[in-house]
Enzyme design. Structure first.
Site, PDB file in Angstrom:
ATOM      1  CB  CYS A  79      -7.227   3.930   1.301  1.00  0.00           C
ATOM      2  SG  CYS A  79      -8.309   5.064   1.999  1.00  0.00           S
ATOM      3  CG  HIS A 169      -7.078   5.323  -3.412  1.00  0.00           C
ATOM      4  ND1 HIS A 169      -8.018   3.883  -3.330  1.00  0.00           N
ATOM      5  CD2 HIS A 169      -7.906   5.758  -2.201  1.00  0.00           C
ATOM      6  CE1 HIS A 169      -8.767   3.942  -2.541  1.00  0.00           C
ATOM      7  NE2 HIS A 169      -8.795   4.883  -1.789  1.00  0.00           N
ATOM      8  CD  GLU A 171      -5.880   2.593  -5.902  1.00  0.00           C
ATOM      9  OE1 GLU A 171      -4.975   3.054  -5.415  1.00  0.00           O
ATOM     10  OE2 GLU A 171      -7.116   2.251  -5.561  1.00  0.00           O
TER      11      GLU A 171
END
Ligand code: GLN
Length: 185
Positions: A79, A169, A171
């Site tokens: 990002c 994202h 994660e």
């Protein structure tokens, strides 16, 4: 492999947790002297690219980190991290590291669809979960950039030499396949 995680701002902790769960040692980059530590992989997390860029300059980490990227450290950028790597930002006059020959569009999904979740094919991993938060996409990429994923016809993941960059994202979802791929890639 030993990974350094840029930890000035944004979503860095979640990356560390995933790397640790995969047995990859990692540490945080918070100040210039942290760059002297030994590492061969780098995570540039999501957050706010303008803030991250400003802090990198203020802390005198920008030039040494750019050299580390240019000298071939394995990079995973998510990002805002993608925006930091991009050679051109379509709707912003700034260029940060500029080490990846792509043109990105910041906040590309507008206000209405600022954040969303989808599942799409990534490289040869099949479909993976993708969380987008005020995300950029890659408007165009030089021909030697490998496109890894597209959502609605827009490039959301790409690899150029040592640099892998994502609009989303990884994660934030409980799926480590992308990291496992990155570690091996
Ligand atoms: N909109 C942010 C920027 O322009 C990126 C958002 C994110 O990292 N989730 O830097």
């Amino acid at each position: 492999m030993r990974a350094a995680v840029l930890a000035l701002q944004g979503a860095f902790l979640e990356h560390e947790k995933i790397l640790e769960s995969l047995g990859v040692p990692c540490f945080e980059l918070r100040k210039k002297s942290d760059l002297e530590k030994d590492f061969d992989a780098l995570i540039l997390p999501g957050g706010e690219s303008t803030v991250q860029g400003k802090l990198l300059h203020e802390l005198e980490m920008f030039e040494p980190l750019k050299q580390i990227i240019e000298s071939g450290a394995k990079v995973l950028a998510t990002c805002a991290g993608l925006i930091l790597l991009a050679e051109k930002i379509e709707n912003d006059s700034r260029v940060h590291f500029g080490t990846m020959p792509v043109c990105v569009k910041r906040n590309a999904y507008g206000r209405q669809l600022g954040s969303f979740f989808t599942e799409e094919t990534f490289g040869n991993l099949g479909k993976i979960p993708m969380t987008f938060i005020r995300a950029p996409y890659i408007e165009s990429a030089r021909e030697d950039v490998e496109v890894l994923s597209k959502v609605d016809g827009k490039i959301v993941a790409a690899k150029f030499k040592n640099q892998t960059a994502l609009s989303f994202h990884p994660e934030l979802n409980n799926d480590a396949r992308l990291y496992e791929w990155w570690i091996k890639s």
